[in-house]
Design a protein around this motif. Sequence first.
Motif, short mmCIF file in Angstrom:
data_model
loop_
_atom_site.label_atom_id
_atom_site.label_comp_id
_atom_site.label_asym_id
_atom_site.label_seq_id
_atom_site.Cartn_x
_atom_site.Cartn_y
_atom_site.Cartn_z
N VAL A 1 0.86 -1.19 0.00
CA VAL A 1 0.00 0.00 0.00
C VAL A 1 0.90 1.24 0.00
N ILE A 2 0.63 2.14 -0.93
CA ILE A 2 1.45 3.34 -1.06
C ILE A 2 0.52 4.56 -1.01
N ALA A 3 0.96 5.64 -0.36
CA ALA A 3 0.15 6.86 -0.38
C ALA A 3 1.02 8.06 -0.68
N ASP A 4 0.44 9.04 -1.34
CA ASP A 4 1.17 10.28 -1.61
C ASP A 4 1.28 11.13 -0.34
N SER A 5 0.26 10.99 0.54
CA SER A 5 0.37 11.68 1.84
C SER A 5 -0.44 10.91 2.88
N GLN A 6 -0.13 11.18 4.14
CA GLN A 6 -0.86 10.53 5.24
C GLN A 6 -1.34 11.61 6.21
N SER A 7 -2.60 11.46 6.66
CA SER A 7 -3.08 12.45 7.62
C SER A 7 -2.77 12.03 9.06
N LYS A 8 -2.55 10.72 9.26
CA LYS A 8 -2.19 10.25 10.61
C LYS A 8 -1.02 9.29 10.54
N GLY A 9 -0.01 9.68 9.75
CA GLY A 9 1.20 8.85 9.67
C GLY A 9 1.78 8.73 11.06
N ARG A 10 2.24 7.55 11.43
CA ARG A 10 2.73 7.41 12.80
C ARG A 10 4.08 6.69 12.87
N GLY A 11 4.77 6.99 13.96
CA GLY A 11 6.01 6.29 14.28
C GLY A 11 5.72 5.31 15.40
N ARG A 12 6.76 4.94 16.13
CA ARG A 12 6.55 4.00 17.22
C ARG A 12 5.90 4.72 18.40
N GLN A 13 5.26 3.93 19.25
CA GLN A 13 4.62 4.44 20.47
C GLN A 13 3.75 5.66 20.22
N GLY A 14 3.01 5.61 19.11
CA GLY A 14 2.04 6.67 18.86
C GLY A 14 2.62 8.00 18.42
N ARG A 15 3.95 8.04 18.18
CA ARG A 15 4.54 9.30 17.72
C ARG A 15 4.08 9.60 16.29
N LYS A 16 4.18 10.88 15.93
CA LYS A 16 3.68 11.28 14.62
C LYS A 16 4.78 11.13 13.56
N TRP A 17 4.37 10.74 12.33
CA TRP A 17 5.31 10.76 11.20
C TRP A 17 4.82 11.79 10.20
N ASP B 1 16.02 3.69 12.30
CA ASP B 1 16.21 4.98 11.63
C ASP B 1 17.12 4.86 10.42
N ILE B 2 16.78 5.62 9.38
CA ILE B 2 17.67 5.74 8.23
C ILE B 2 18.17 7.17 8.24
N MET B 3 19.49 7.31 8.30
CA MET B 3 20.08 8.63 8.43
C MET B 3 20.84 9.00 7.15
N ILE B 4 20.80 10.28 6.80
CA ILE B 4 21.70 10.77 5.74
C ILE B 4 22.48 11.92 6.34
N ASN B 5 23.78 11.81 6.24
CA ASN B 5 24.69 12.82 6.82
C ASN B 5 24.27 13.15 8.26
N GLY B 6 23.93 12.13 9.03
CA GLY B 6 23.65 12.29 10.46
C GLY B 6 22.26 12.78 10.81
N LYS B 7 21.41 12.98 9.84
CA LYS B 7 20.03 13.42 10.14
C LYS B 7 19.03 12.37 9.67
N LYS B 8 17.87 12.37 10.31
CA LYS B 8 16.90 11.32 10.01
C LYS B 8 16.19 11.58 8.68
N ALA B 9 16.30 10.60 7.78
CA ALA B 9 15.67 10.74 6.46
C ALA B 9 14.60 9.68 6.25
N GLY B 10 14.52 8.73 7.18
CA GLY B 10 13.51 7.69 7.01
C GLY B 10 13.34 6.90 8.29
N GLY B 11 12.23 6.20 8.38
CA GLY B 11 11.97 5.40 9.57
C GLY B 11 11.13 4.19 9.21
N ILE B 12 11.19 3.19 10.07
CA ILE B 12 10.45 1.95 9.82
C ILE B 12 9.56 1.64 11.01
N LEU B 13 8.35 1.26 10.71
CA LEU B 13 7.40 0.89 11.77
C LEU B 13 6.89 -0.51 11.45
#
Length: 285
Positions: A48-64, A134-146
């Motif tokens: 499933v792919i979306a162009d945007s998410q209104s309630k994208g989430r990370g772990r423990q209910g954090r927002k993405w 976490d996926i980092m580019i040059n030390g900053k977060k560029a992606g995440g996995i849930l």
Amino acid sequence: MEIKKQKIKNYLSTEFIGSEMYIYDKVESTNDAARELACKDCKEGTVVIADSQSKGRGRQGRKWESPSGAGIYLSIVLKPEKVVSQMTLVAGVSVAESIINSSEFGVQSSELKNPPSAIRNPKLPLVSLKWPNDIMINGKKAGGILTEGISKGKVMIIGIGINVNTSPSSPPVQGGEWGGEGFTDELKDKATSIMIETGKRVDRSLLIAELLNRFEYWYKKFTEESETVIKRWRELSDTSGHKIRVRDGYNIFEGVAVDLDNDGSLMIRLDDGFLKKVSAGEICY
Ligand code: BT5
């Protein structure tokens, strides 16, 4: 450049990952949409792919943060023999490798009108994995996995978020030409995107195909010999050797990350000399 199913299919060389693919303009969360399909007994490998998410989430209910036109937000339904936490590492390796490879199909910023001002590194970015997700580019977060499991049966949902063409600044740059709204104030110092770090605007459809191809490769490898994936994760990670602080539930530990264990846990040499194994949690360095 919108995400196009046919383009993804043209570059897909998988047997089952992406054999069923649903692409939406906007969903609350692709993990929830994938879960619904899984409950209706969809095929393994449904994406499933979306162009945007209104309630994208990370772990423990954090927002993405999931602005339109800028990122990749996708979820893969898996039905593995065993539901295991290492699936996050399988996804991490696939995402990191596909970002590294995206430099081959990116577009040079010089070819674009109105390039953003804050592109920092025109060279190949330093992509690294930070335990556990976490996926980092040059030390900053560029992606995440849930990674989430479904209680009935052995079903896992692997949610992947990547900042691809997110612009460096908010408010909108050139009517969203550079990827919508940029980062929120809370994120702008710790998050980044492929475009910010490389100066290249990447075709999301191609990156998705690359990611799914690699995901299937590493998922198969994992079922045959899980150590190969762990080894690759170690190569792509810079977590070992770092002085870190780990939050594991209510407990906080400090020490040095020593290595990744074969089951995907992190081994930490605590300040008092003891070796501690952490299987889930959060680290800062
Ligand atoms: C993650 O959680 O990093 C997992 C993110 C997974 C997102 C995908 S998108 C497709 C699928 N559908 C979903 O609903 N989710 C998955 P965590 O380690 O808990 O990190 C969350 C933290 O990252 C937040 O608290 C912010 O500090 C930061 N963050 C939020 N949005 C971000 C973004 N776009 N880029 C970088 N950092 C972000």
